[in-house]
Design a protein around this motif. Structure first.
Motif, PDB file in Angstrom:
ATOM      1  N   GLY A   7      60.317  14.443  27.671  1.00 57.63           N
ATOM      2  CA  GLY A   7      60.377  15.898  27.615  1.00 57.63           C
ATOM      3  C   GLY A   7      61.386  16.507  28.571  1.00 57.63           C
ATOM      4  N   LYS A   8      62.075  15.657  29.372  1.00 58.79           N
ATOM      5  CA  LYS A   8      62.987  16.207  30.380  1.00 58.79           C
ATOM      6  C   LYS A   8      64.213  16.888  29.759  1.00 58.79           C
ATOM      7  CE  LYS A   8      65.229  11.687  31.174  1.00 58.79           C
ATOM      8  NZ  LYS A   8      65.501  10.654  32.198  1.00 58.79           N
ATOM      9  N   LEU A   9      64.627  16.466  28.567  1.00 58.49           N
ATOM     10  CA  LEU A   9      65.778  17.099  27.926  1.00 58.49           C
ATOM     11  C   LEU A   9      65.388  18.423  27.279  1.00 58.49           C
ATOM     12  CD1 LEU A   9      68.761  16.969  27.008  1.00 58.49           C
ATOM     13  CD2 LEU A   9      67.956  15.795  24.947  1.00 58.49           C
ATOM     14  N   SER A  10      64.294  18.423  26.574  1.00 57.48           N
ATOM     15  CA  SER A  10      63.870  19.612  25.832  1.00 57.48           C
ATOM     16  C   SER A  10      63.054  20.586  26.662  1.00 57.48           C
ATOM     17  CB  SER A  10      63.048  19.191  24.610  1.00 57.48           C
ATOM     18  OG  SER A  10      61.901  18.458  25.015  1.00 57.48           O
ATOM     19  N   GLY A  11      62.573  20.125  27.832  1.00 62.31           N
ATOM     20  CA  GLY A  11      61.741  20.974  28.653  1.00 62.31           C
ATOM     21  C   GLY A  11      60.319  21.103  28.149  1.00 62.31           C
ATOM     22  N   LYS A  12      59.919  20.209  27.258  1.00 66.47           N
ATOM     23  CA  LYS A  12      58.568  20.241  26.693  1.00 66.47           C
ATOM     24  C   LYS A  12      57.669  19.277  27.471  1.00 66.47           C
ATOM     25  CE  LYS A  12      60.335  21.184  22.017  1.00 66.47           C
ATOM     26  NZ  LYS A  12      59.797  22.534  21.828  1.00 66.47           N
ATOM     27  N   SER A  13      56.472  19.717  27.796  1.00 68.29           N
ATOM     28  CA  SER A  13      55.517  18.831  28.466  1.00 68.29           C
ATOM     29  C   SER A  13      54.662  18.133  27.423  1.00 68.29           C
ATOM     30  CB  SER A  13      54.615  19.631  29.404  1.00 68.29           C
ATOM     31  OG  SER A  13      53.681  20.401  28.673  1.00 68.29           O
ATOM     32  N   LEU A  14      54.152  16.963  27.786  1.00 65.94           N
ATOM     33  CA  LEU A  14      53.303  16.221  26.849  1.00 65.94           C
ATOM     34  C   LEU A  14      52.048  17.003  26.499  1.00 65.94           C
ATOM     35  CD1 LEU A  14      53.607  12.593  28.271  1.00 65.94           C
ATOM     36  CD2 LEU A  14      54.536  13.464  26.120  1.00 65.94           C
ATOM     37  N   ASP A  15      51.494  17.698  27.465  1.00 69.08           N
ATOM     38  CA  ASP A  15      50.285  18.469  27.199  1.00 69.08           C
ATOM     39  C   ASP A  15      50.563  19.590  26.203  1.00 69.08           C
ATOM     40  OD1 ASP A  15      48.776  16.911  28.885  1.00 69.08           O
ATOM     41  OD2 ASP A  15      49.044  18.227  30.624  1.00 69.08           O
ATOM     42  N   ASP A  16      51.710  20.266  26.369  1.00 72.00           N
ATOM     43  CA  ASP A  16      52.063  21.332  25.428  1.00 72.00           C
ATOM     44  C   ASP A  16      52.308  20.769  24.031  1.00 72.00           C
ATOM     45  OD1 ASP A  16      51.882  23.228  27.392  1.00 72.00           O
ATOM     46  OD2 ASP A  16      54.038  23.270  27.810  1.00 72.00           O
ATOM     47  N   LEU A  17      52.988  19.632  23.989  1.00 69.97           N
ATOM     48  CA  LEU A  17      53.257  19.008  22.696  1.00 69.97           C
ATOM     49  C   LEU A  17      51.969  18.578  22.025  1.00 69.97           C
ATOM     50  CD1 LEU A  17      56.359  16.852  23.670  1.00 69.97           C
ATOM     51  CD2 LEU A  17      56.345  18.767  22.076  1.00 69.97           C
ATOM     52  N   ASN A  18      51.064  18.000  22.796  1.00 66.55           N
ATOM     53  CA  ASN A  18      49.808  17.517  22.227  1.00 66.55           C
ATOM     54  C   ASN A  18      48.963  18.687  21.746  1.00 66.55           C
ATOM     55  OD1 ASN A  18      48.321  15.126  21.635  1.00 66.55           O
ATOM     56  ND2 ASN A  18      46.814  15.724  23.180  1.00 66.55           N
ATOM     57  N   ALA A  19      48.997  19.811  22.489  1.00 68.49           N
ATOM     58  CA  ALA A  19      48.226  20.983  22.087  1.00 68.49           C
ATOM     59  C   ALA A  19      48.747  21.552  20.774  1.00 68.49           C
ATOM     60  CB  ALA A  19      48.296  22.052  23.179  1.00 68.49           C
ATOM     61  N   GLY A  20      50.005  21.295  20.498  1.00 67.59           N
ATOM     62  CA  GLY A  20      50.587  21.804  19.259  1.00 67.59           C
ATOM     63  C   GLY A  20      50.302  20.948  18.048  1.00 67.59           C
TER      64      GLY A  20
END
Length: 476
Positions: free
Chosen positions: A154-167
């Motif tokens: 997620g370091k390139l896109s700025g997305k966290s795993l928790d945010d991605l998983n919540a989606g």
């Protein structure tokens, strides 16, 4: 005048220094060849074509790799629908891709690898990832990447795993340990063509899409290289997954700088095939000449959204005509005095000249083609002034600079008269005959007839202009 580039990884503009002095290694994600290229592809091709042109103009040796994806789900589906082999489809579409790219003045990359030639390298990466515990074999025969086991996802896109998983709104399927995991190797399906299947230690199958780029850039540029580019839509998940694969397998950074070009919008909405609001390059070139399309792309900064419309393309055409008209006028005045503007490469220009210096500053400011192109219009204005005064030294210098700076952007390399006269509704002999008839009417003081001929030519798409050198014409 150090080159500075916006790095998507750090989210800031940074001074650029290549890993190997004097040599830039750059990888850009290319086309998936199942259909004709659209104007979104044109934007990416033009943007990175200018990047590599400027790097070369700045004195660097450039190894530029732009891959071709010639195996994936869309390709298989389209080949089956067409009743042709995958090879027949991809060979045909690659030829069409280069037909469009060549028309737009896109220089060929140093290497244009095809994914199907790098399957052994892909399998090697999958093996190393499995050995490091970053990949696992699923019950359905696929091999998946374990996203949560790679620190920094997620370091390139700025997305966290928790945010991605919540989606995530779907249950874990196909034997994945986590909804975020992605496929590295796809198990073969019985109904898929034989040419879409490769034997491996993981069973018969084919590569996932993301692993293809990791293999090709690693094989041709090494574990770590200077610039990785592509469209903004690739930043996540494709480029994020490339980082996870390559850095997970190699233990080294994949690319020092990440570059992403902005979207093409139609009526302020992102162009996409899923929305059905896209235009192929071929369709656009049926209405506008290729250099106009290229200039339309370059009039916006590569990271900015770009709104596509006939109005904007017509405006680009009009602006480009002004630049070519300046060159045509310079050539005519100089020729009358037995002189001509010398064609030189960018590196031969006087770097201390104010126009060259300003152009250089703008290009070194994250490839600001929109601002750099303003210098071209300043030169055109000075050419018109010098032509009127017949200031030959200034005229020759500014015309030489305009052509050389235009060449850096892939512009203004055609014969001005040929460009300005292309695409009219009449052949040249008919146009010249009407111009002679108008001249005769004016000489006879039959101004009504002269005006009628001018209007007739304009209705046919021909604009005429009376100059001290005679009457010239161009496409209206």
């Amino acid at each position: 005048m150090t080159l500075r580039i916006f790095n998507s990884l750090t989210r800031q503009v940074e001074p650029f220094t290549p890993i190997e002095p004097g040599h830039v290694r750059m990888y850009v994600c290319g086309m998936t060849v199942y259909d004709l290229c659209h104007v979104g592809h044109a934007r990416s091709m033009v943007a990175f074509d200018v990047v590599q042109r400027w790097l070369k103009a700045s004195g660097y040796r450039v190894t530029y790799v732009r891959n071709i994806t010639d195996i994936d789900d869309k390709i298989i589906k389209r080949a089956v629908e067409n009743g042709e082999t995958i090879g027949e489809l991809t060979r045909r579409m690659i030829a069409e891709m280069y037909r469009d790219a060549d028309a737009l003045g896109i220089e060929r990359p140093t290497h244009d690898p095809r994914a199907t030639d790098y399957v052994p390298q892909m399998l090697d990466i999958v093996r190393r990832l499995e050995e490091k515990g970053l990949a696992y074999r699923a019950g359905n025969g696929d091999v998946n990447y374990a996203v949560r086991k790679f620190e920094g996802y997620g370091k390139l896109s700025g997305k966290s795993l928790d945010d991605l998983n919540a989606g995530e709104r779907v249950a874990v399927a196909d034997g994945k340990h986590d909804p975020l995991d992605f496929v590295l190797w796809k198990a073969a399906k019985e109904n898929e063509p034989t040419e879409a299947k490769w034997a491996s230690d993981f069973g018969t199958g084919r590569p996932g899409w993301h692993i293809e780029c990791s293999a090709m850039c690693g094989a041709l540029l090494g574990e770590t290289f200077d610039i990785h580019g592509g469209g903004g839509d690739l930043q996540f998940p494709h480029h994020e997954n490339e980082i996870a694969q390559s850095e997970g397998a190699n233990g080294a950074p994949l690319a020092r700088v990440w570059m992403h070009n902005g979207f093409i919008n139609i009526d302020n909405e992102k162009m996409s095939k899923s929305l059905g609001n896209f235009f192929t390059i071929r369709e656009v070139l049926d209405k506008f000449d290729a250099e106009t399309v290229r200039f339309f792309v370059l009039r916006a900064h590569y990271r900015s959204p770009l709104n596509y419309s006939d109005v904007h393309l017509n405006d680009a055409r009009g602006a480009l005509k002004r630049l070519y008209t300046a060159l045509q006028e310079a050539d005519a005045v100089l020729a009358r005095h037995g002189r001509s503007a010398v064609a030189v490469p960018f590196g031969a220009l006087d770097a201390g000249d104010e126009h060259v210096r300003l152009f250089t500053e703008e290009m070194n400011n994250d490839f600001a083609t929109s601002a750099a192109s303003a210098v071209l219009f300043t030169l055109a204005s000075e050419i018109f002034t010098a032509a009127k005064a017949e200031a030959l030294e200034t005229l020759a210098l500014r015309a030489t600079q305009l052509r050389a700076l235009g060449a850096v952007l892939g512009l203004l390399q055609q014969d001005p008269a040929q460009y300005l006269q292309a695409g009219t509704g009449l052949d040249e002999a008919s146009i010249l005959a009407r111009i002679e008839a108008r001249a005769a009417a004016k000489k006879a003081k039959n101004f009504a007839e002269a005006d009628r001929i001018r209007a007739e030519l304009l209705a046919a798409g021909v604009a005429i202009k009376d100059t001290p050198q005679g009457t010239t014409w161009a496409k209206a």
